[in-house]
Design a protein around this motif. Sequence first.
Motif, mmCIF file in Angstrom:
data_model
loop_
_atom_site.group_PDB
_atom_site.id
_atom_site.type_symbol
_atom_site.label_atom_id
_atom_site.label_comp_id
_atom_site.label_asym_id
_atom_site.label_seq_id
_atom_site.Cartn_x
_atom_site.Cartn_y
_atom_site.Cartn_z
ATOM 1 N N GLY A 121 -5.965 3.644 -7.731
ATOM 2 C CA GLY A 121 -7.108 4.324 -7.128
ATOM 3 C C GLY A 121 -8.418 3.619 -7.411
ATOM 4 N N THR A 151 1.268 7.094 1.957
ATOM 5 C CA THR A 151 0.643 8.412 2.043
ATOM 6 C C THR A 151 -0.868 8.301 2.196
ATOM 7 O OG1 THR A 151 0.477 8.571 -0.374
ATOM 8 C CG2 THR A 151 2.464 9.441 0.641
ATOM 9 N N ALA A 152 -1.445 7.166 1.783
ATOM 10 C CA ALA A 152 -2.896 6.997 1.862
ATOM 11 C C ALA A 152 -3.379 6.928 3.307
ATOM 12 C CB ALA A 152 -3.325 5.740 1.105
ATOM 13 N N ARG A 153 -2.493 6.539 4.240
ATOM 14 C CA ARG A 153 -2.931 6.369 5.626
ATOM 15 C C ARG A 153 -2.546 7.542 6.524
ATOM 16 N NH1 ARG A 153 0.892 3.705 9.352
ATOM 17 N NH2 ARG A 153 -0.860 2.596 10.298
ATOM 18 N N ASP A 162 -5.572 1.761 3.634
ATOM 19 C CA ASP A 162 -4.485 1.205 2.835
ATOM 20 C C ASP A 162 -4.835 1.142 1.354
ATOM 21 O OD1 ASP A 162 -2.663 0.769 4.954
ATOM 22 O OD2 ASP A 162 -3.789 -0.991 5.574
ATOM 23 N N GLY A 163 -5.736 1.994 0.907
ATOM 24 C CA GLY A 163 -6.097 2.032 -0.502
ATOM 25 C C GLY A 163 -7.413 1.318 -0.768
ATOM 26 N N PRO A 216 0.826 -1.206 0.000
ATOM 27 C CA PRO A 216 0.000 0.000 0.000
ATOM 28 C C PRO A 216 0.862 1.258 0.000
ATOM 29 C CG PRO A 216 -0.755 -1.569 1.665
ATOM 30 C CD PRO A 216 0.565 -2.057 1.181
ATOM 31 N N ASP A 217 0.353 2.306 -0.593
ATOM 32 C CA ASP A 217 1.029 3.599 -0.578
ATOM 33 C C ASP A 217 0.890 4.197 0.821
ATOM 34 O OD1 ASP A 217 1.896 6.194 -0.845
ATOM 35 O OD2 ASP A 217 0.758 6.614 -2.659
ATOM 36 N N SER A 220 -12.981 2.429 -0.462
ATOM 37 C CA SER A 220 -11.755 3.187 -0.202
ATOM 38 C C SER A 220 -11.377 3.011 1.258
ATOM 39 C CB SER A 220 -11.972 4.671 -0.513
ATOM 40 O OG SER A 220 -12.166 4.871 -1.893
#
Length: 468
Positions: A461, A366-368, A427-428, A363-364, A424
Amino acid sequence: MNRSFATRMQKQPVKSARQGLSGKAGLLLAASLAGLAACAGPGTEHPLPVPAVPEAVPPGRTVGVLLPLSGGNARLGQAMLSATRMALGSPTAPPLDIRDTGAPGGAGAAAQAALANGDGVILGPLTAAETGQAAAVSTTASVPMLAFTSDVSVGRPGVWALGIAPEQQVERMVMAAQAEGRQHFAAFLPETALGRAMGRALARNCAARGLAAPQIVYHADSPASITQGLKTLSNFDVRAMAAQPAAQAALPPDAAAAVDPVGGAVPQAQPAPAPSRLGPPPFDALLLADTGLQLASVIEALRAFQVIGVPPVPGAVATADGAAPAAVPLNAAAPPVRILGTALWASFAGKLGQLQGAWYAAPDPTARQRFVQLYMARYHTMPTPLSDLAYDASALVGALDRARPADRPNGYTVEALTRPDGFSGVDGVFGLTPDGQTRRDLAIFQIQPSGGGRIVSPAAGRLAREQS
């Protein structure tokens, strides 16, 4: 308040007071109550407060939460429960029915208690073994369960594993590697549950994408097993023999002899020629899953057998007999062999500079960030990765509850849980399938020369279309 009400207030409290008290204390209390009632005469605008009656919870709306709140995993369970309460803490959220899987009877007893309470969905438990126990109970009652394990083998209709699974990582990496032009996959994996899961996933994804069946080798923990296994998998002996004629041709004539000034030629010892560059191994993408000391041994063997650490040769991939097949359209700067790893590498990617160019799917982060900020502001500590799963599962259930049809006690239907666009999450994007599998939208990270991972293929996304 009118006088008749005041009269009733005078009579009834005094009577009850006299029944419960005697002597002066009783008389004083009766007089006090009578005086208070007498004050509530005509024109008084202060009615007595009436306690609010809580709205009845429809059967099946309550959310069962199965977590280890005692025992060895209690701290982890409490952190996950905190994330659950964050997601379902509003007054209009469905009530929580919290059960301790560390209590006697374990996850099975906790699931039975949740069903007896009329819970409409179950979040948890934590491990694959506990999920098996709880699922045996929940599936018989057709109550959906969102477990926090990453072992997809527990998945079945009505039961989903929400953890970041190795199968999801392999699917993402094979897709990206094939898009890069990789056609020949192999795997060198530890003889562990993780290694076996990744090996099965690689074989399944190669078949689904029309790629040749990968060669998969499993190894023990010893350096000897790692060295011998990689030597065989990389076809080192055949490649070394194929490189010998080229090495001999590169030597100058009469290099093995020197002229003696007294007369005659005498043999002289010559320094050994530099190691020849070998042809490429019989694969252009290699899946690994080791960590720790075993990974250090794997990296050493990869360099010794010239699988990594050699300049790129665009399109060169050897076959089993050492000959190079037709070129594939690889970027000239791409390594001859793309190493594919596990998301576990993310926690120590800064130490993996020797694997520069290797990929892993995860997971990216930044998403969390927003979730981390909210969690720390409320609990003053960092959330664990498993807290992400607890929050996502709880937020999903909350969203379904808000969208529930008016004629249903809850919105936790299989149709709602398995909507094609997914959800959504921290973690994405992730989605659930009717057969009990979980899909995830992961990013591809590449190890840098100085260590650390950098995103080279971001998460989309959205969920990718499944292979037909």
